[in-house]
Design a protein around this motif. Structure first.
Motif, PDB file in Angstrom:
ATOM      1  N   LEU A 320      38.170  62.009  62.547  1.00 25.97           N
ATOM      2  CA  LEU A 320      37.403  61.619  61.367  1.00 25.97           C
ATOM      3  C   LEU A 320      38.340  61.615  60.164  1.00 25.97           C
ATOM      4  N   LEU A 321      38.551  60.455  59.554  1.00 20.92           N
ATOM      5  CA  LEU A 321      39.419  60.317  58.389  1.00 20.92           C
ATOM      6  C   LEU A 321      38.545  60.032  57.171  1.00 20.92           C
ATOM      7  N   ASP A 322      38.333  61.057  56.361  1.00 22.15           N
ATOM      8  CA  ASP A 322      37.409  60.948  55.237  1.00 22.15           C
ATOM      9  C   ASP A 322      38.158  60.625  53.946  1.00 22.15           C
ATOM     10  N   ASP A 323      38.212  59.340  53.594  1.00 21.31           N
ATOM     11  CA  ASP A 323      38.798  58.896  52.324  1.00 21.31           C
ATOM     12  C   ASP A 323      40.249  59.342  52.168  1.00 21.31           C
ATOM     13  N   VAL A 324      40.955  59.458  53.292  1.00 21.77           N
ATOM     14  CA  VAL A 324      42.322  59.952  53.232  1.00 21.77           C
ATOM     15  C   VAL A 324      43.332  58.822  53.076  1.00 21.77           C
ATOM     16  N   MET A 325      42.946  57.580  53.425  1.00 28.59           N
ATOM     17  CA  MET A 325      43.900  56.479  53.374  1.00 28.59           C
ATOM     18  C   MET A 325      44.380  56.211  51.953  1.00 28.59           C
ATOM     19  N   SER A 326      43.488  56.403  50.973  1.00 30.46           N
ATOM     20  CA  SER A 326      43.872  56.164  49.579  1.00 30.46           C
ATOM     21  C   SER A 326      44.850  57.217  49.070  1.00 30.46           C
ATOM     22  N   GLU A 327      44.938  58.350  49.781  1.00 35.25           N
ATOM     23  CA  GLU A 327      45.839  59.426  49.379  1.00 35.25           C
ATOM     24  C   GLU A 327      47.232  59.273  49.986  1.00 35.25           C
ATOM     25  N   LEU A 328      47.387  58.326  50.932  1.00 32.38           N
ATOM     26  CA  LEU A 328      48.670  58.128  51.606  1.00 32.38           C
ATOM     27  C   LEU A 328      49.313  56.834  51.123  1.00 32.38           C
ATOM     28  N   ASP A 329      50.636  56.833  51.024  1.00 34.87           N
ATOM     29  CA  ASP A 329      51.321  55.596  50.657  1.00 34.87           C
ATOM     30  C   ASP A 329      51.325  54.649  51.860  1.00 34.87           C
ATOM     31  N   PRO A 330      51.651  53.351  51.655  1.00 30.91           N
ATOM     32  CA  PRO A 330      51.564  52.376  52.752  1.00 30.91           C
ATOM     33  C   PRO A 330      52.332  52.764  54.001  1.00 30.91           C
ATOM     34  N   ALA A 331      53.513  53.361  53.846  1.00 26.45           N
ATOM     35  CA  ALA A 331      54.312  53.731  55.022  1.00 26.45           C
ATOM     36  C   ALA A 331      53.620  54.805  55.846  1.00 26.45           C
ATOM     37  N   ARG A 332      53.059  55.822  55.181  1.00 31.45           N
ATOM     38  CA  ARG A 332      52.377  56.892  55.910  1.00 31.45           C
ATOM     39  C   ARG A 332      51.075  56.381  56.535  1.00 31.45           C
ATOM     40  N   ARG A 333      50.372  55.486  55.831  1.00 32.59           N
ATOM     41  CA  ARG A 333      49.176  54.889  56.419  1.00 32.59           C
ATOM     42  C   ARG A 333      49.525  54.148  57.707  1.00 32.59           C
ATOM     43  N   GLN A 334      50.620  53.385  57.674  1.00 35.31           N
ATOM     44  CA  GLN A 334      50.996  52.619  58.853  1.00 35.31           C
ATOM     45  C   GLN A 334      51.429  53.538  59.997  1.00 35.31           C
ATOM     46  N   ASN A 335      52.161  54.611  59.668  1.00 33.72           N
ATOM     47  CA  ASN A 335      52.546  55.581  60.703  1.00 33.72           C
ATOM     48  C   ASN A 335      51.322  56.199  61.366  1.00 33.72           C
ATOM     49  N   LEU A 336      50.328  56.505  60.552  1.00 31.86           N
ATOM     50  CA  LEU A 336      49.099  57.085  61.075  1.00 31.86           C
ATOM     51  C   LEU A 336      48.389  56.109  62.005  1.00 31.86           C
ATOM     52  N   LEU A 337      48.218  54.873  61.576  1.00 34.50           N
ATOM     53  CA  LEU A 337      47.507  53.883  62.384  1.00 34.50           C
ATOM     54  C   LEU A 337      48.277  53.547  63.657  1.00 34.50           C
ATOM     55  N   ASP A 338      49.596  53.508  63.576  1.00 33.51           N
ATOM     56  CA  ASP A 338      50.405  53.230  64.764  1.00 33.51           C
ATOM     57  C   ASP A 338      50.225  54.319  65.811  1.00 33.51           C
ATOM     58  N   PHE A 339      50.136  55.573  65.355  1.00 34.92           N
ATOM     59  CA  PHE A 339      49.948  56.682  66.290  1.00 34.92           C
ATOM     60  C   PHE A 339      48.585  56.610  66.961  1.00 34.92           C
ATOM     61  N   LEU A 340      47.566  56.217  66.191  1.00 26.95           N
ATOM     62  CA  LEU A 340      46.192  56.254  66.692  1.00 26.95           C
ATOM     63  C   LEU A 340      45.848  55.066  67.581  1.00 26.95           C
ATOM     64  N   ARG A 341      46.454  53.928  67.323  1.00 26.33           N
ATOM     65  CA  ARG A 341      46.031  52.677  67.954  1.00 26.33           C
ATOM     66  C   ARG A 341      46.065  52.774  69.474  1.00 26.33           C
ATOM     67  N   GLY A 342      44.895  52.526  70.085  1.00 27.39           N
ATOM     68  CA  GLY A 342      44.792  52.532  71.533  1.00 27.39           C
ATOM     69  C   GLY A 342      44.708  53.909  72.162  1.00 27.39           C
ATOM     70  N   ARG A 343      44.762  54.970  71.344  1.00 24.43           N
ATOM     71  CA  ARG A 343      44.735  56.335  71.881  1.00 24.43           C
ATOM     72  C   ARG A 343      43.458  57.096  71.538  1.00 24.43           C
ATOM     73  N   VAL A 344      43.109  57.045  70.247  1.00 19.10           N
ATOM     74  CA  VAL A 344      42.113  57.969  69.707  1.00 19.10           C
ATOM     75  C   VAL A 344      40.962  57.186  69.080  1.00 19.10           C
ATOM     76  N   GLN A 345      39.715  57.516  69.457  1.00 21.45           N
ATOM     77  CA  GLN A 345      38.586  56.935  68.738  1.00 21.45           C
ATOM     78  C   GLN A 345      38.588  57.509  67.323  1.00 21.45           C
ATOM     79  N   THR A 346      38.571  56.625  66.335  1.00 19.09           N
ATOM     80  CA  THR A 346      38.766  57.041  64.952  1.00 19.09           C
ATOM     81  C   THR A 346      37.678  56.472  64.054  1.00 19.09           C
TER      82      THR A 346
END
Length: 358
Positions: A320-346
């Motif tokens: 559960l990601l509660d309004d956290v994307m706005s707190e991360l810069d684009p690079a960290r957002r992309q790192n997060l999404l890359d880790f989750l993609r295809g692995r974790v229901q989000t």
């Protein structure tokens, strides 16, 4: 682990609602105040039995309604299950049903495994020790019912011991009455700390590997357990501890500090007083890490939580990601999404749709 359906009745601002979800990324998008976080809160509440925003269950009941309910259908490793939680405004306790069978609140934890990441978590390095203790306790409880039950027993022991300490101070009761509580205290405290140490050792290794991948540097981050003792704090080496050595420590120290505990009316050592120190290149991250380093570490720590539960339980928890994307810069957002993609229901809440690509 996958949530298939969420049904709400009189929960927060929702009179009625029903949602079906995908196995991958699910986005709740809208303006502030529309109820996005309430949906994540409902999912968390159905898994843990308490809200991550309030300790008062009645706060979850829609204004002017008499009761609320949350129902979740989800898939575990082997089968589909259903959790239903009902709370009446007039009753102090909620009713929890697992596959239509009534269960106790502590029996709920671990059935639907979740990890929540909110803007407040980005302050995990700087915030009070209670938040760091909650972080480790919640992750371990979801993969170990024994740990969850031990925490419940320990908290009850502390309540009873503190009550007796006050009575001894006020009424002059025999100090020997503490013996039975002190023995139980030492046993449960040793098990809790030993289990925390083993979990922290694994999460620490994972978070360091993930951090170096996110930061692109060879900086080493560490997580070290700080145990409160009578003369101050003591840093614990995970590999050097046994349950027996920890129990001996608590049996000795709890007796030594009886005079202080009686004077204060509270128990001054134990897992409820401990902390976790996060460091970078051997220096406290709280004092020496930049804001970017601290945020990269907390992100790595959250991703390490996911992998830890996967390694221990055989499946990723729901994230559960509660309004956290706005707190991360684009690079960290992309790192997060890359880790989750295809692995974790989000499940993500957003006010800016462009923060997640199509």
């Amino acid at each position: 682990m996958r949530v298939n359906k969420l049904i709400l009745n009189n929960f927060r601002n929702y009179e009625r609602g029903s949602w079906d979800f995908s196995a991958g990324l699910n986005i709740f998008y809208g303006n502030n105040g529309q109820g996005k976080t309430n949906l994540l809160e409902a999912l968390y509440f159905s898994a843990i039995g308490v809200s991550h925003r309030t300790f008062q269950d009645n706060d979850l009941i829609k204004k002017l309604a008499e009761e609320m309910s949350v129902t979740v259908n989800f898939n575990g490793v082997y089968t589909e299950k259903k959790i239903n939680i009902k709370k009446s405004a007039e009753r102090s306790k909620k009713e929890i049903l697992l596959d239509n069978n009534k269960i106790k609140p502590r029996e709920l934890i671990g059935e639907l495994k979740v990890t929540i990441f909110s803007p407040e978590d980005l302050q995990l390095v700087k915030n009070e020790p209670a938040q760091r203790r909650r972080f480790i306790d919640m992750e371990v409880s979801q993969i170990s019912s024994n740990y969850c039950f031990s925490l419940a027993r320990y908290n009850k022991i502390i309540q009873q011991r503190n009550k007796l300490l006050g009575e001894i101070r006020e009424s002059g009761l025999d100090k020997g009455l503490l013996d039975i509580w002190d023995k139980q205290f030492a046993r449960e405290a040793a098990y809790i700390v030993y289990t925390r140490l083993k979990a922290l050792e694994k999460i620490g290794i994972l978070s360091n590997e993930i951090y170096q991948g996110i930061a692109g540097k060879e900086e080493k981050v560490d997580s070290t357990y700080k145990r409160r003792e009578n003369q101050g704090d003591c840093f614990i080496d995970c590999t050097a501890q046994t349950i027996l050595s920890l129990e001996d420590f608590y049996q000795q120290n709890i007796i030594e500090r009886r005079p202080q505990d009686i004077a204060r009316g509270s128990t001054g050592i134990g897992p409820h007083r401990d902390d976790i120190l996060f460091s970078i290149s051997g220096q406290p991250l709280k004092n020496y890490g930049s804001q970017g380093q601290q945020r990269s570490f907390v992100l790595a720590l959250k991703l390490a939580e996911l992998q830890y539960i996967k390694d221990e339980a055989g499946e990723f928890p729901v994230l559960l990601l509660d309004d956290v994307m706005s707190e991360l810069d684009p690079a960290r957002r992309q790192n997060l999404l890359d880790f989750l993609r295809g692995r974790v229901q989000t499940f993500i809440t957003l006010t800016d749709r462009d923060m997640v690509d199509n």
